[in-house]
Design a protein around this motif. Sequence first.
Motif, mmCIF file in Angstrom:
data_model
loop_
_atom_site.group_PDB
_atom_site.id
_atom_site.type_symbol
_atom_site.label_atom_id
_atom_site.label_comp_id
_atom_site.label_asym_id
_atom_site.label_seq_id
_atom_site.Cartn_x
_atom_site.Cartn_y
_atom_site.Cartn_z
ATOM 1 N N GLY A 20 0.809 -1.211 0.000
ATOM 2 C CA GLY A 20 0.000 0.000 0.000
ATOM 3 C C GLY A 20 0.844 1.264 0.000
ATOM 4 O O GLY A 20 0.589 2.202 -0.773
ATOM 5 N N LEU A 21 1.851 1.307 0.858
ATOM 6 C CA LEU A 21 2.724 2.481 0.913
ATOM 7 C C LEU A 21 3.497 2.657 -0.390
ATOM 8 O O LEU A 21 3.642 3.781 -0.892
ATOM 9 N N ALA A 22 3.982 1.542 -0.957
ATOM 10 C CA ALA A 22 4.755 1.622 -2.194
ATOM 11 C C ALA A 22 3.892 2.117 -3.355
ATOM 12 O O ALA A 22 4.309 3.000 -4.121
ATOM 13 N N ILE A 23 2.680 1.571 -3.486
ATOM 14 C CA ILE A 23 1.814 1.979 -4.595
ATOM 15 C C ILE A 23 1.336 3.416 -4.408
ATOM 16 O O ILE A 23 1.251 4.187 -5.377
ATOM 17 N N GLY A 24 1.032 3.800 -3.182
ATOM 18 C CA GLY A 24 0.623 5.184 -2.938
ATOM 19 C C GLY A 24 1.727 6.162 -3.286
ATOM 20 O O GLY A 24 1.482 7.187 -3.952
ATOM 21 N N TRP A 25 2.968 5.867 -2.868
ATOM 22 C CA TRP A 25 4.092 6.753 -3.164
ATOM 23 C C TRP A 25 4.370 6.796 -4.666
ATOM 24 O O TRP A 25 4.560 7.880 -5.238
ATOM 25 N N PHE A 65 -7.240 -4.762 2.202
ATOM 26 C CA PHE A 65 -7.886 -3.618 2.850
ATOM 27 C C PHE A 65 -6.837 -2.656 3.409
ATOM 28 O O PHE A 65 -6.962 -1.439 3.271
ATOM 29 N N LEU A 66 -5.810 -3.199 4.062
ATOM 30 C CA LEU A 66 -4.755 -2.334 4.597
ATOM 31 C C LEU A 66 -3.979 -1.673 3.460
ATOM 32 O O LEU A 66 -3.589 -0.499 3.557
ATOM 33 N N ALA A 67 -3.764 -2.397 2.384
ATOM 34 C CA ALA A 67 -3.030 -1.846 1.246
ATOM 35 C C ALA A 67 -3.775 -0.664 0.633
ATOM 36 O O ALA A 67 -3.183 0.404 0.395
ATOM 37 N N VAL A 68 -5.066 -0.826 0.382
ATOM 38 C CA VAL A 68 -5.819 0.272 -0.242
ATOM 39 C C VAL A 68 -5.973 1.431 0.729
ATOM 40 O O VAL A 68 -5.973 2.605 0.325
ATOM 41 N N TYR A 69 -6.060 1.145 2.022
ATOM 42 C CA TYR A 69 -6.174 2.222 3.014
ATOM 43 C C TYR A 69 -4.909 3.074 3.035
ATOM 44 O O TYR A 69 -4.974 4.314 2.970
ATOM 45 N N LEU A 70 -3.750 2.417 3.103
ATOM 46 C CA LEU A 70 -2.499 3.163 3.172
ATOM 47 C C LEU A 70 -2.186 3.859 1.850
ATOM 48 O O LEU A 70 -1.669 4.990 1.840
ATOM 49 N N ALA A 71 -2.500 3.207 0.736
ATOM 50 C CA ALA A 71 -2.293 3.861 -0.559
ATOM 51 C C ALA A 71 -3.145 5.125 -0.669
ATOM 52 O O ALA A 71 -2.677 6.176 -1.135
ATOM 53 N N SER A 72 -4.376 5.036 -0.213
ATOM 54 C CA SER A 72 -5.265 6.205 -0.265
ATOM 55 C C SER A 72 -4.808 7.290 0.694
ATOM 56 O O SER A 72 -4.929 8.485 0.403
ATOM 57 N N MET A 73 -4.279 6.891 1.860
ATOM 58 C CA MET A 73 -3.755 7.881 2.801
ATOM 59 C C MET A 73 -2.580 8.640 2.206
ATOM 60 O O MET A 73 -2.483 9.874 2.330
ATOM 61 N N VAL A 74 -1.689 7.924 1.538
ATOM 62 C CA VAL A 74 -0.540 8.582 0.909
ATOM 63 C C VAL A 74 -1.011 9.527 -0.197
ATOM 64 O O VAL A 74 -0.552 10.682 -0.285
#
Length: 211
Positions: A20-25, A65-74
Motif C-alpha cells: 500500500g505504501l509503495a503503490i501510494g508513493w 484492505f490495509l493496502a488500499v487504506y495506506l495507498a489512499s492515505m498517501v
Amino acid sequence: PWYALLGEIALELAIGAAIGLAIGWAGALALRHVALPASGLYPIAVLAIAVTGYAAGSLAHGSGFLAVYLASMVLGNAHLPHWPATRGFAEGLGWIAQIGMFVLLGLLVTPHNMREDIAPALIIGLALTVVARPLGVVISLLPFRMPWQEQALLSWAGLRGAVPIILATIPMVNGVEDSRRIFNIVFVLVVAFTLLQGPTLPWLATKLRLG
C-alpha cells in the motif's frame, strides 16, 4: 496452532502495508510528473491507483484492505495536480457508497425479530460506555498526556456509524452459529447509543469547557 495463525496475520498485514505504501508513493510521484490530457482524468487515475493497491495486496496474499487504506492515505496527503476536482469526486463516490450501504443494511434488518436482543444490546452497550471504552481511551493516550477533559469526551463519543454493523454481517456470510443474533445486537447497540450519545456530545463538550 495459535502462534502460527498470529504469524500468518502479522505477515499479511506487513505485506499489505508495504504494498500500500509503495503503490501510494509511486502513484503520487507518477501523477505529479505525467500530464494527463484532461483534468477530469486525475480523479479517475487516483481511483485506479487505489484499486490497484487493493488488487496487488490481495494477489500477494497480503491484506488488500490495509493496502488500499495506506495507498489512499498517501495519495490524500500528497500535493497532486487538480486536487480540488479529485477531492470532490472522492466525496461524491463516498456519499453514493454510504447511501447504497444503508439501503442494503435496511434490507437485512427485520425489526420484529430484534425484540429479544434489545436487552442484551443495551447491557453490552452500557458495559462498553462505562468500562471498556474509557479504559481503552486512558490506556491508549497514556503516552500523550492528554487533558482529562478531552479523554472524557473521547470516552463518551462511543460506538457510532455503520462500520460495526457492516463488520457484523461477516459472520452471517460465513454461516457462523447465532450470527443473525450477533447482527441484531450490534445493530440495536449502534442505533440506541447513537441516539443517546450523539445529541449529548455538544452539551458535554460545553460542560468540560472544550466547546
